[in-house]
Design an enzyme around this catalytic site. Sequence first.
Site, PDB file in Angstrom:
ATOM      1  N   GLY A  87      33.248  22.704  56.082  1.00  0.00           N
ATOM      2  CA  GLY A  87      32.707  21.732  55.810  1.00  0.00           C
ATOM      3  C   GLY A  87      33.730  20.590  56.940  1.00  0.00           C
ATOM      4  O   GLY A  87      35.083  21.190  56.434  1.00  0.00           O
ATOM      5  N   CYS A  88      33.148  20.079  57.344  1.00  0.00           N
ATOM      6  CA  CYS A  88      33.944  18.478  58.362  1.00  0.00           C
ATOM      7  C   CYS A  88      34.938  17.836  57.460  1.00  0.00           C
ATOM      8  O   CYS A  88      36.034  17.447  57.288  1.00  0.00           O
ATOM      9  CB  CYS A  88      33.472  17.778  58.919  1.00  0.00           C
ATOM     10  N   TYR A  89      33.833  17.269  55.834  1.00  0.00           N
ATOM     11  CA  TYR A  89      34.805  16.596  54.551  1.00  0.00           C
ATOM     12  C   TYR A  89      35.723  17.142  53.813  1.00  0.00           C
ATOM     13  O   TYR A  89      36.442  17.044  54.108  1.00  0.00           O
ATOM     14  CB  TYR A  89      33.846  15.929  53.968  1.00  0.00           C
TER      15      TYR A  89
ATOM     16  N   THR B 137      37.000  20.165  55.415  1.00  0.00           N
ATOM     17  CA  THR B 137      38.372  20.321  55.790  1.00  0.00           C
ATOM     18  C   THR B 137      39.689  18.945  55.759  1.00  0.00           C
ATOM     19  O   THR B 137      40.752  19.304  55.786  1.00  0.00           O
ATOM     20  CB  THR B 137      38.655  20.147  57.544  1.00  0.00           C
ATOM     21  N   ALA B 138      39.027  17.882  56.218  1.00  0.00           N
ATOM     22  CA  ALA B 138      39.708  16.327  56.417  1.00  0.00           C
ATOM     23  C   ALA B 138      40.450  16.559  54.654  1.00  0.00           C
ATOM     24  O   ALA B 138      42.044  16.503  54.289  1.00  0.00           O
ATOM     25  CB  ALA B 138      39.580  15.416  56.715  1.00  0.00           C
TER      26      ALA B 138
END
Lengths: 342, 342, 342, 342
Positions: free
Chosen positions: D145-147, D149-150
């Site tokens: 997921g994008c969150y 990843t960060a």
Amino acid sequence: MGIRTAVAGASGYAGGELLRILAGHPEFEIGALTAGSNAGTELGAHQPHLRSLAGRVLAETTPDTLAGHDVVFLALPHGRSGPLAAELGDDVLVVDCGADHRLTDPASWERFYGTPHAGSWPYGLPELPGGREALRGAKRVAVPGCYPTAVSLALFPALAAGLAEPDVVVVAASGASGAGRSLKPHLLGSEVMGSVSAYAVGGSHRHTPEMVQNLSAAAGEPVTVSFTPTLAPMSRGILATCTAKARPSVTAAALRAAYADAYAGEPFLGLLPEGRWPATAMTLGANTVLVQVALDEAAGRVVAVAAVDNLAKGTAGGAVQCANLALGLPEELGLTTIGVSP
Amino acid sequence: MGIRTAVAGASGYAGGELLRILAGHPEFEIGALTAGSNAGTELGAHQPHLRSLAGRVLAETTPDTLAGHDVVFLALPHGRSGPLAAELGDDVLVVDCGADHRLTDPASWERFYGTPHAGSWPYGLPELPGGREALRGAKRVAVPGCYPTAVSLALFPALAAGLAEPDVVVVAASGASGAGRSLKPHLLGSEVMGSVSAYAVGGSHRHTPEMVQNLSAAAGEPVTVSFTPTLAPMSRGILATCTAKARPSVTAAALRAAYADAYAGEPFLGLLPEGRWPATAMTLGANTVLVQVALDEAAGRVVAVAAVDNLAKGTAGGAVQCANLALGLPEELGLTTIGVSP
Amino acid sequence: MGIRTAVAGASGYAGGELLRILAGHPEFEIGALTAGSNAGTELGAHQPHLRSLAGRVLAETTPDTLAGHDVVFLALPHGRSGPLAAELGDDVLVVDCGADHRLTDPASWERFYGTPHAGSWPYGLPELPGGREALRGAKRVAVPGCYPTAVSLALFPALAAGLAEPDVVVVAASGASGAGRSLKPHLLGSEVMGSVSAYAVGGSHRHTPEMVQNLSAAAGEPVTVSFTPTLAPMSRGILATCTAKARPSVTAAALRAAYADAYAGEPFLGLLPEGRWPATAMTLGANTVLVQVALDEAAGRVVAVAAVDNLAKGTAGGAVQCANLALGLPEELGLTTIGVSP
Amino acid sequence: MGIRTAVAGASGYAGGELLRILAGHPEFEIGALTAGSNAGTELGAHQPHLRSLAGRVLAETTPDTLAGHDVVFLALPHGRSGPLAAELGDDVLVVDCGADHRLTDPASWERFYGTPHAGSWPYGLPELPGGREALRGAKRVAVPGCYPTAVSLALFPALAAGLAEPDVVVVAASGASGAGRSLKPHLLGSEVMGSVSAYAVGGSHRHTPEMVQNLSAAAGEPVTVSFTPTLAPMSRGILATCTAKARPSVTAAALRAAYADAYAGEPFLGLLPEGRWPATAMTLGANTVLVQVALDEAAGRVVAVAAVDNLAKGTAGGAVQCANLALGLPEELGLTTIGVSP
């Protein structure tokens, strides 16, 4: 070994965009990076997105630091490129993103800039009639202004085909990067966001005579331009709405055919399918101008709308396209027509 | 006891703005709030900023729920207000923010809307010549469209004074709230932000005949309007750039004088000092139209630029101003000319 | 005859917001407007939205120009208010929107500001326990910082009720107006739009000790604050996400009850209905803090989120609220809790 | 002849970004493009920026239309990839941008998604310890997921080095494209612009267990995550602020050294120079995560901030990076670390 390339004005927005494109170009090798007041600092302090070049130290913009390159891109305040180019040698390709050498008419230059004219260079808009030929093998290129790029490419087919009267009205919205990194209160984020504003109204914008020059050449007769620029709350992009009276008995089909013909084979000019209209976001980071045209029968006017990324095709992308042409490389090399969206 | 006031369409943007203004108005007492598909829910679910009204439950929009009020504001999709108003009684003031009763010419209505014309009502733009008189004591008011508000007020002085040709070009940028709360992909935040786009190009926007109607009345002769709307990345605001050929021997001073005269004493019309240009953010939340005008001598055109908040003076503020007039209240009551900025 | 009121720093954002509110206040009469480098120019050049005051000329900020008023609002760079207030007389109400007199602990002041402490004034957050009493009849008021306003009001109920550990983590997003009109490259529109960025990370932001002061008072024990501010692409607004470990056996119901109790009767504090979360746009231009609170059972933490308009309740609205209290006026006079939305 | 590549879900944001990257990739050849309700329409109607693919007609997403490719990228709503992948053959590389196969713990899946777990696939975050090895030669990849990843890349160095307690607080801002093209009122441009809002507060966001999984693996012990997502007014980008108590006697130097070590040699992870903090705009369109870390000594916490483009490294760029690894291509092929800025 690549083509040795210098960028003068590397800490500004145009310089940064040049470097973004050059870093992905297969032939150019990035050499000297220079700046004015930022000389001596690292590029990464000003352009943190250019990760692979972050540690490069900016030299001063002088003939010496720019010497020894095959290509020099200039992204400088106006008035700077003439004297500098004179010292760079006739064998060096100098591509000027500034305004100094765009206008052929000294009187127009002096009226809008108030300084003596530095002379004109081959004009870097290959898509205009005859434009490509003027650039092949050139050693000096004047990259067009961002607004004139959008407006000239949006209107030349109608004027060249004699479908519109030579008296045009242009209202264009630009993102804030068009004003560069200058520190002025009206460019602060808190002022720009949530607001569209007009500026340089009434014909005073310096890009006006460049539009007149290009459109008059396309029309084969003098063209009058009423140009109103506006500042829109976005970082990049120009949307230019361009209208002119339709010549008698012009049809929508004839108009569309003229654009289809004029754009045929042009890699960077896109005529949108009927019923779709340009948005600047479609062109973000791309070397593209997207155009749509309509005939307003009730008002009797041709309306052409163009979207362009002011820093890409409107400045740095156009500059690299011209450099490709001048050097005999494939015109599309290192340039994309696909934007970053949404 | 205040003036009993109902708002139909209270869950939409226009309805919300009406309630924001009415909540601060010393005379109106907010009665029924109605909605379509949102009937039965609390206002706070749709308009969380309207804190003092958050718990109010939305009724269905019917003649019954709207009965028993002195004033009914309608903020409904077009086609809805005619039948509803017919059942509200002639003694009730009905202020329609929709399009149904703005156009006097049935043929124009049918060409742009495709349905039978519902008849015209007194037109709610007091600043136009004769506009104020038509509203005093009226029981039905058609609030102008947001674009026509900006354009008509920007251009009428030049046309009424015979300083400009009756053939105008308008390019206007609007914030996304102008499209209401309709769920369409191109209105999503991810599409709107960072982008300016054109739409309804070529004379197809439904506000065009309303501009023609107002400007023709001001000019005393038929006026042609070429109108191109664009969508800008902001929530509110319209910036309209309006140009027309200057009549022979018009001077900048004469032009400015015509505007100064036309706007003299108008509380909601502001002619900016020379050299300053409107920004939509100057009008956020205010019932103001800010205008500047210039003469482009090289292009021979008058250029007038207007900024307005499309929901305030462009819809709900204008509606309350008209209600004040119709009811014999002071015209400025409950309305501010100071925007929220930055 | 109204209460004679001066605003020092009238050309800045806080000064402009003070004037927007004061212009609609029934008791204050706007007197002297002063500025620093903008002295001698018209207010309209800096605050074009303040139409009714546009022609007022800015005086220099000196004790003389500010003399003769009942109330003086100071919206100045820090370090300026102490000496100025000393010359204004003890009978004048001085409301300082700057930082100089907020901190009670000289050591904290000196650590974060590097200059000698000017002494503390009654602290202008009436909603804190005991806050209202300290302001009645006060002649000097230190208006809180924008971030501390949001954070203190979001967290005090949980800490005062002993429901959360005194060790909090705050991450807050602010609009660009929070930085004022300072001309710095990272505040340019082209840099701010389309981007969220962190700054002053690691505890260095000057609002941190003010949060510590307020939250420690509420908790009755020392509170540790980890504060990270971020800059968001909007002009106004703060969204503060505040978390702390829940004390053992705290329930969601107990948490919600504590907030409902603490906010009961507070006109400017809104606890949103369950399931709804604050958005800064709900508070634009309003003197409101909207809060929601949840218990994250898996992580064992209380999470409170507050939205506030940094210039309204976060600065100028809060200042007027305090002035109302200090002068014995109704606390809500001239202040709205309805935002401008969308 | 290139690697035949299909994209399922080509009309959505993730699908569009996959195509933008694949169009510039030297090895992948774009084959079938499929969609759900948009099947039968041209790609250009949904992704006008993908000029070179505009005329491609979208097929339905079925095993048949996806057959015959070497690589299939899935950009589908969750719950769709398991059954589809089962019919694609074990020799086809399937890269799933959806959530279905990210979580290894069925109970976590079921708690957050409410459906039976489809089983886990090799996890596509090469930069995590052991992450690269799990992907070489894989035939199934679950893109993070994008969150997560960060957040995972921002925090793993501190946790893996034992410098921070396994109890973290994350507050992240995301651009609106993170919600995809779903038509919901709160995602309209008029609501998103000018506003930061919280959502899924209190631990309910579905990316939370994925963060727990990754960070627990890095720490070698269970990690608690308090995660609050916020929606920011930008189209793309995530800024994640991640904090945890520092272990006793941790120094700023030790912390920085741990990050420098962990990121050494990673092409897509950038630790910013001291004193500079990430902005999402630095990563627009780039396959990069930019991180900075600080020790807040007063609060005793490690603070790490990461910026990432949610659609690039956060989805499509990460997916292509994984495909490169799985296919034995150079990991960086066709990916850029230079963003489009400003």
